[in-house]
Design a protein around this motif. Structure first.
Motif, PDB file in Angstrom:
ATOM      1  N   GLU A  83     -36.392   9.464   0.363  1.00 39.26           N
ATOM      2  CA  GLU A  83     -35.900   8.581   1.416  1.00 39.26           C
ATOM      3  C   GLU A  83     -36.801   7.360   1.556  1.00 39.26           C
ATOM      4  OE1 GLU A  83     -34.810   8.713   6.215  1.00 39.26           O
ATOM      5  OE2 GLU A  83     -35.640  10.476   5.208  1.00 39.26           O
ATOM      6  N   ASN A  84     -36.187   6.190   1.688  1.00 36.41           N
ATOM      7  CA  ASN A  84     -36.912   4.933   1.871  1.00 36.41           C
ATOM      8  C   ASN A  84     -37.980   4.740   0.792  1.00 36.41           C
ATOM      9  OD1 ASN A  84     -37.504   2.495   3.190  1.00 36.41           O
ATOM     10  ND2 ASN A  84     -39.097   3.432   4.443  1.00 36.41           N
ATOM     11  N   ASP A  85     -37.661   5.181  -0.420  1.00 35.76           N
ATOM     12  CA  ASP A  85     -38.576   5.107  -1.561  1.00 35.76           C
ATOM     13  C   ASP A  85     -38.067   4.023  -2.512  1.00 35.76           C
ATOM     14  OD1 ASP A  85     -40.027   5.415  -3.877  1.00 35.76           O
ATOM     15  OD2 ASP A  85     -39.751   7.587  -4.013  1.00 35.76           O
ATOM     16  N   LYS A  86     -38.733   2.868  -2.523  1.00 40.79           N
ATOM     17  CA  LYS A  86     -38.239   1.738  -3.311  1.00 40.79           C
ATOM     18  C   LYS A  86     -38.388   1.963  -4.814  1.00 40.79           C
ATOM     19  CE  LYS A  86     -42.469  -1.113  -3.501  1.00 40.79           C
ATOM     20  NZ  LYS A  86     -43.066  -2.437  -3.161  1.00 40.79           N
ATOM     21  N   TRP A  87     -39.204   2.929  -5.209  1.00 43.50           N
ATOM     22  CA  TRP A  87     -39.415   3.184  -6.631  1.00 43.50           C
ATOM     23  C   TRP A  87     -38.435   4.208  -7.205  1.00 43.50           C
ATOM     24  CZ3 TRP A  87     -43.635   2.954  -3.209  1.00 43.50           C
ATOM     25  CH2 TRP A  87     -44.444   1.843  -3.359  1.00 43.50           C
ATOM     26  N   ALA A  88     -37.741   4.946  -6.345  1.00 39.81           N
ATOM     27  CA  ALA A  88     -36.861   6.018  -6.817  1.00 39.81           C
ATOM     28  C   ALA A  88     -35.532   5.464  -7.322  1.00 39.81           C
ATOM     29  CB  ALA A  88     -36.617   7.024  -5.705  1.00 39.81           C
ATOM     30  N   THR A  89     -35.043   6.015  -8.416  1.00 41.98           N
ATOM     31  CA  THR A  89     -33.744   5.612  -8.969  1.00 41.98           C
ATOM     32  C   THR A  89     -32.608   6.488  -8.463  1.00 41.98           C
ATOM     33  OG1 THR A  89     -34.087   7.016 -10.920  1.00 41.98           O
ATOM     34  CG2 THR A  89     -34.832   4.727 -11.050  1.00 41.98           C
ATOM     35  N   GLY A  90     -32.924   7.580  -7.789  1.00 47.74           N
ATOM     36  CA  GLY A  90     -31.906   8.468  -7.253  1.00 47.74           C
ATOM     37  C   GLY A  90     -32.542   9.620  -6.510  1.00 47.74           C
ATOM     38  N   PRO A  91     -31.773  10.394  -5.746  1.00 44.20           N
ATOM     39  CA  PRO A  91     -32.332  11.459  -4.906  1.00 44.20           C
ATOM     40  C   PRO A  91     -32.944  12.620  -5.683  1.00 44.20           C
ATOM     41  CG  PRO A  91     -29.935  11.542  -4.908  1.00 44.20           C
ATOM     42  CD  PRO A  91     -30.308  10.269  -5.587  1.00 44.20           C
ATOM     43  N   ASP A  92     -32.588  12.757  -6.963  1.00 47.48           N
ATOM     44  CA  ASP A  92     -33.099  13.878  -7.747  1.00 47.48           C
ATOM     45  C   ASP A  92     -34.056  13.445  -8.853  1.00 47.48           C
ATOM     46  OD1 ASP A  92     -31.697  15.897  -6.341  1.00 47.48           O
ATOM     47  OD2 ASP A  92     -29.874  15.377  -7.427  1.00 47.48           O
ATOM     48  N   GLN A  93     -34.534  12.211  -8.787  1.00 45.41           N
ATOM     49  CA  GLN A  93     -35.507  11.787  -9.779  1.00 45.41           C
ATOM     50  C   GLN A  93     -36.764  12.665  -9.700  1.00 45.41           C
ATOM     51  OE1 GLN A  93     -37.143   7.849  -9.279  1.00 45.41           O
ATOM     52  NE2 GLN A  93     -37.597   7.626 -11.466  1.00 45.41           N
ATOM     53  N   TYR A  94     -37.302  13.039 -10.835  1.00 44.80           N
ATOM     54  CA  TYR A  94     -38.492  13.877 -10.950  1.00 44.80           C
ATOM     55  C   TYR A  94     -38.235  15.321 -10.509  1.00 44.80           C
ATOM     56  CZ  TYR A  94     -40.874   9.348 -11.310  1.00 44.80           C
ATOM     57  OH  TYR A  94     -41.265   8.090 -11.675  1.00 44.80           O
ATOM     58  N   ALA A  95     -36.992  15.777 -10.622  1.00 44.52           N
ATOM     59  CA  ALA A  95     -36.672  17.154 -10.229  1.00 44.52           C
ATOM     60  C   ALA A  95     -36.674  18.102 -11.427  1.00 44.52           C
ATOM     61  CB  ALA A  95     -35.315  17.193  -9.531  1.00 44.52           C
ATOM     62  N   GLU A  96     -37.352  17.728 -12.502  1.00 44.98           N
ATOM     63  CA  GLU A  96     -37.351  18.534 -13.719  1.00 44.98           C
ATOM     64  C   GLU A  96     -37.902  19.934 -13.481  1.00 44.98           C
ATOM     65  OE1 GLU A  96     -39.205  18.483 -18.277  1.00 44.98           O
ATOM     66  OE2 GLU A  96     -39.638  16.845 -16.869  1.00 44.98           O
ATOM     67  N   PHE A  97     -38.987  20.030 -12.706  1.00 42.02           N
ATOM     68  CA  PHE A  97     -39.642  21.321 -12.501  1.00 42.02           C
ATOM     69  C   PHE A  97     -39.416  21.900 -11.104  1.00 42.02           C
ATOM     70  CE2 PHE A  97     -42.390  19.075 -15.638  1.00 42.02           C
ATOM     71  CZ  PHE A  97     -42.109  19.888 -16.730  1.00 42.02           C
ATOM     72  N   TYR A  98     -39.225  21.025 -10.104  1.00 43.16           N
ATOM     73  CA  TYR A  98     -39.070  21.485  -8.726  1.00 43.16           C
ATOM     74  C   TYR A  98     -38.033  20.624  -8.022  1.00 43.16           C
ATOM     75  CZ  TYR A  98     -43.593  23.367 -10.039  1.00 43.16           C
ATOM     76  OH  TYR A  98     -44.595  24.001 -10.715  1.00 43.16           O
ATOM     77  N   PRO A  99     -37.206  21.225  -7.172  1.00 48.30           N
ATOM     78  CA  PRO A  99     -36.246  20.427  -6.400  1.00 48.30           C
ATOM     79  C   PRO A  99     -36.978  19.418  -5.519  1.00 48.30           C
ATOM     80  CG  PRO A  99     -35.777  22.787  -6.220  1.00 48.30           C
ATOM     81  CD  PRO A  99     -37.110  22.673  -6.878  1.00 48.30           C
ATOM     82  N   ILE A 100     -36.362  18.272  -5.302  1.00 49.51           N
ATOM     83  CA  ILE A 100     -36.937  17.271  -4.395  1.00 49.51           C
ATOM     84  C   ILE A 100     -36.561  17.682  -2.977  1.00 49.51           C
ATOM     85  CG2 ILE A 100     -37.126  14.827  -3.832  1.00 49.51           C
ATOM     86  CD1 ILE A 100     -38.129  15.626  -6.632  1.00 49.51           C
ATOM     87  N   SER A 101     -37.360  18.555  -2.411  1.00 53.16           N
ATOM     88  CA  SER A 101     -37.084  19.134  -1.100  1.00 53.16           C
ATOM     89  C   SER A 101     -38.371  19.719  -0.542  1.00 53.16           C
ATOM     90  CB  SER A 101     -36.031  20.241  -1.218  1.00 53.16           C
ATOM     91  OG  SER A 101     -36.531  21.322  -1.987  1.00 53.16           O
ATOM     92  N   LEU A 102     -38.337  20.101   0.718  1.00 45.91           N
ATOM     93  CA  LEU A 102     -39.508  20.740   1.320  1.00 45.91           C
ATOM     94  C   LEU A 102     -39.845  22.035   0.594  1.00 45.91           C
ATOM     95  CD1 LEU A 102     -38.823  20.285   5.158  1.00 45.91           C
ATOM     96  CD2 LEU A 102     -40.281  18.898   3.673  1.00 45.91           C
ATOM     97  N   ALA A 103     -38.807  22.811   0.268  1.00 43.27           N
ATOM     98  CA  ALA A 103     -39.028  24.068  -0.440  1.00 43.27           C
ATOM     99  C   ALA A 103     -39.552  23.821  -1.846  1.00 43.27           C
ATOM    100  CB  ALA A 103     -37.736  24.877  -0.492  1.00 43.27           C
ATOM    101  N   GLY A 104     -39.057  22.760  -2.497  1.00 42.52           N
ATOM    102  CA  GLY A 104     -39.521  22.441  -3.834  1.00 42.52           C
ATOM    103  C   GLY A 104     -40.981  22.040  -3.845  1.00 42.52           C
ATOM    104  N   GLN A 105     -41.385  21.232  -2.877  1.00 44.37           N
ATOM    105  CA  GLN A 105     -42.789  20.835  -2.786  1.00 44.37           C
ATOM    106  C   GLN A 105     -43.678  22.054  -2.553  1.00 44.37           C
ATOM    107  OE1 GLN A 105     -44.361  18.933   0.783  1.00 44.37           O
ATOM    108  NE2 GLN A 105     -45.163  17.241  -0.454  1.00 44.37           N
ATOM    109  N   ALA A 106     -43.238  22.927  -1.646  1.00 43.49           N
ATOM    110  CA  ALA A 106     -44.025  24.131  -1.348  1.00 43.49           C
ATOM    111  C   ALA A 106     -44.104  25.045  -2.565  1.00 43.49           C
ATOM    112  CB  ALA A 106     -43.409  24.875  -0.162  1.00 43.49           C
ATOM    113  N   SER A 107     -43.030  25.145  -3.320  1.00 48.11           N
ATOM    114  CA  SER A 107     -43.024  25.971  -4.525  1.00 48.11           C
ATOM    115  C   SER A 107     -44.021  25.448  -5.548  1.00 48.11           C
ATOM    116  CB  SER A 107     -41.616  26.005  -5.127  1.00 48.11           C
ATOM    117  OG  SER A 107     -41.586  26.772  -6.313  1.00 48.11           O
ATOM    118  N   PHE A 108     -44.072  24.120  -5.695  1.00 53.91           N
ATOM    119  CA  PHE A 108     -45.050  23.523  -6.602  1.00 53.91           C
ATOM    120  C   PHE A 108     -46.470  23.885  -6.191  1.00 53.91           C
ATOM    121  CE2 PHE A 108     -48.104  19.938  -6.724  1.00 53.91           C
ATOM    122  CZ  PHE A 108     -48.457  20.048  -8.070  1.00 53.91           C
TER     123      PHE A 108
END
Length: 368
Positions: free
Chosen positions: A281-306
């Protein structure tokens, strides 16, 4: 509480007796004073307002990293808007607060007026006309002056980074190298050796960190530190940046850590920067909501899993003695300090509440 305190004290004595170095858990909180000046409120997991350093201590942190730029007033506006403001006075005041709060201090010296990273290692404005053969003297004089200023205020760093993310060298073009080639290493190592010399002279008890950012590429990492070994550079800790979106899987990091232990058995290793996205959100460098989701979902749970997977892996490596989250203090709630968000911090940008990943950011006691 008395029994717990006695146990911790005895554990520390046992670690010293066994020759085991202390393990560090912490973060680079270099923008925290700016957030606080903007009136930002930090909250715990339940939404209760907290004092950040006290809260980090409660979460088991024992070290803080603070960055320092040479003269950030000369930084381009775009970088000032990204949080580049840490001059000597700023860094010294924050570092004193950190030490007064009982944390060990890692001072991260960027030999630049703004970000020193894989894409730029810009000679400071005031050094632009220094002759290339004299630039190492500027590094020595500056490092000595900075550390003497810290000591004069009773603030002695426990660890000092000589350069930031320097896989391709520093102070470009003078100290630029390629880690897989042999060109210009004598110049880079002279620059580094002068910085390290100042550290040894002014803060002899501090450990020196040399920081690179290719943790996912063993060949580059090995070649870089083998060159330092060839030139007999005097330092203590191999510092790595590790971000899953740029540096491959945690399993791959584990391979690098194993290789470092066997190739450089006398060196401690620290992850001096790590983080992962929970949103774009409000990320000027991101190309889409799932960018960099190769290993972990872009979410609170994904960050915690990492974080959970990372800390499990680090606990398996006796050569790893520290890990620092980069920009954990990001918190856009109630302020417009930054024009866009990174969404890699440990507080919610809407509510200011601590995120689930912070609960996972801890060493596993059975292994550490």
């Amino acid at each position: 509480m008395r029994k717990k305190g006695l146990f911790c004290f005895l554990l520390m004595l046992a670690m010293v007796a066994n020759g085991q170095p202390r393990k560090y858990l912490g973060g680079d909180i270099s923008l925290l004073p700016s957030y606080e000046q903007a009136g930002t409120v930090y909250r715990d997991f339940d939404g209760k307002p907290i004092e950040p350093l006290a809260f980090f201590k409660k979460m088991g942190w024992n070290a803080i990293r603070v960055r320092l730029f040479v003269n950030p007033e000369y930084a381009p506006q775009e970088h000032k808007e990204e949080g580049v403001c840490q001059d000597l006075k700023y860094a010294l005041n924050l570092s004193k607060r950190v030490k007064d709060a009982g944390f060990d201090l890692l001072l991260d010296i960027h030999y630049s007026d703004y970000w020193a990273d894989p894409s730029k290692q810009t000679i400071p404005h005031l050094w632009e006309n220094v002759k290339p053969e004299s630039l190492s003297d500027s590094v020595y004089a500056y490092t000595s002056r900075v550390l003497s200023s810290f000591k004069a205020k009773g603030v002695v760093p426990d660890m000092i980074q000589v350069g930031n993310e320097i896989t391709f060298g520093m102070l470009w073009p003078v100290g630029r190298i390629h880690p897989m080639k042999d060109d210009n290493w004598s110049v880079l190592c002279k620059l580094l050796s002068k910085g390290c010399k100042a550290c040894r002279e002014v803060c002899p008890e501090a450990k020196i960190v040399i920081h690179t950012e290719r943790a996912g590429e063993w060949d580059m990492t090995r070649s870089f530190y083998m060159h330092l070994q060839k030139y007999c550079l005097d330092y203590d800790i191999i510092g790595l940046s590790y971000y899953p979106m740029w540096h491959n899987s945690v399993k791959n990091l584990g391979t690098t850590l194993n290789n470092l232990e066997s190739t450089f058995p006398g060196k401690e290793v620290m992850i001096v920067e790590t983080a992962a996205y929970y949103s774009h959100e409000n990320d000027k460098w991101a190309t889409g909501p799932d960018q960099y989701a190769e290993f972990y979902p872009i979410s609170l749970a994904g960050q915690a899993s990492f974080v959970r997977e990372l800390m499990n892996e680090l606990s398996n490596h006796k050569n790893v003695t520290g890990v620092f989250w980069w920009f954990p203090e990001e918190n856009a709630c109630g302020n417009d300090l930054l024009p866009c968000w990174l969404n890699r911090g440990l507080f919610d940008n809407h509510t200011g509440k601590a995120l689930p990943a912070l609960k996972e950011f801890r060493y596993h006691s059975t292994k550490s």
